[in-house]
Design a protein around this motif. Sequence first.
Motif, mmCIF file in Angstrom:
data_model
loop_
_atom_site.group_PDB
_atom_site.id
_atom_site.type_symbol
_atom_site.label_atom_id
_atom_site.label_comp_id
_atom_site.label_asym_id
_atom_site.label_seq_id
_atom_site.Cartn_x
_atom_site.Cartn_y
_atom_site.Cartn_z
ATOM 1 N N SER A 71 0.841 -1.193 0.000
ATOM 2 C CA SER A 71 0.000 0.000 0.000
ATOM 3 C C SER A 71 0.877 1.244 0.000
ATOM 4 C CB SER A 71 -0.917 0.013 1.222
ATOM 5 O OG SER A 71 -0.151 0.150 2.410
ATOM 6 N N GLU A 73 1.157 3.577 2.203
ATOM 7 C CA GLU A 73 1.809 3.857 3.477
ATOM 8 C C GLU A 73 2.779 2.766 3.897
ATOM 9 O OE1 GLU A 73 -1.344 3.037 2.902
ATOM 10 O OE2 GLU A 73 -2.477 2.798 4.766
ATOM 11 N N LEU A 75 2.135 -0.632 4.098
ATOM 12 C CA LEU A 75 1.528 -1.793 4.736
ATOM 13 C C LEU A 75 1.315 -2.909 3.714
ATOM 14 C CD1 LEU A 75 -1.177 -0.002 6.938
ATOM 15 C CD2 LEU A 75 1.076 -0.832 7.647
ATOM 16 N N SER A 76 1.065 -4.115 4.208
ATOM 17 C CA SER A 76 0.780 -5.266 3.349
ATOM 18 C C SER A 76 -0.669 -5.683 3.534
ATOM 19 C CB SER A 76 1.715 -6.434 3.683
ATOM 20 O OG SER A 76 3.061 -6.107 3.382
ATOM 21 N N ALA A 124 -4.080 1.649 2.118
ATOM 22 C CA ALA A 124 -4.636 0.322 2.415
ATOM 23 C C ALA A 124 -6.157 0.378 2.560
ATOM 24 C CB ALA A 124 -3.994 -0.230 3.688
ATOM 25 N N PRO A 167 -4.499 -5.058 7.729
ATOM 26 C CA PRO A 167 -3.795 -5.308 8.991
ATOM 27 C C PRO A 167 -4.709 -5.074 10.178
ATOM 28 C CG PRO A 167 -2.417 -4.035 7.498
ATOM 29 C CD PRO A 167 -3.758 -4.145 6.844
ATOM 30 N N LEU A 170 -5.153 -1.498 11.594
ATOM 31 C CA LEU A 170 -5.813 -0.597 10.658
ATOM 32 C C LEU A 170 -7.301 -0.918 10.561
ATOM 33 C CD1 LEU A 170 -5.647 1.635 8.568
ATOM 34 C CD2 LEU A 170 -5.050 -0.084 6.856
#
Length: 264
Positions: A71, A73, A75-76, A124, A167, A170
């Motif tokens: 993403s 930022e 993140l995955s 994300a 995540p 999030l």
Amino acid sequence: MKKLTVLFLAVVLFSSCAVVRPGEVGIKQKLGKLSNDVKTQGTVLYNPLTSKVIIESTKTKNIKLILSLPSKEGLSVNSEISILYRLKANKVASVLQNLGQDYESVVTSVFRSAVSDVCAQYFAKDMHSGKRAEIELEVKKKMQINLEMQAEGIDLIGVLMKRVQLPRGLASSIERKLQAEQDAMRLKFVIDQEKLEAERKIINAKGERDAQLIIAEGLTPGIIRLKAIEAFKELAKSENAKTIITDGKTPLIVGNDETEKKDK
């Protein structure tokens, strides 16, 4: 001897015959060279010593992948993705010449590159919201461009992102934000209702005030005098003795105490 000959001819005949079914195409390959004549349905005869028939499906195919997407930022985001595509019947020879029969692996590789590039431009939360359709469309466009650079003949129908898992932290923050937005919308609704009620009361009060002003403006001296005369007439009909002191405009009534006591 004749039977053996007939049997041999029958074996040769069946071994040199291929059947192309609906939803398939057949292309002859003679000494390694592909023919441009595409057979869409029926029986194809060929020489098994020098040729063969490659049969490929033109039906819609579905490649399912589970990927960890980057993403904006950093993140995955885990997601199950489906790639829907099919071969164009008149372009199968081009696909086989440039990509070979293992073209599905090429489609998968192109997709992995395209989806990583596109998702890296979005947050994300966008993958879990209404922007998912926008992301799918962007991935499809990028894939189509990359595939056409390698070979014509693959018709990309769509890219579908399913089961997007954000995540944990999030996801919780998004849920709290959505709840706060719902509460704010509910409070705004209550405030709007109160404003409407206040406006209704103001309009009602203004209406009553305007009505009183209209009545006051309509009470001319002549109308007041007429009303006084009507009041005198009504008092004259009373059986009780009354003393009326008046200036001719408004009556002032003084009751006769002795008369009232007698009446009682």
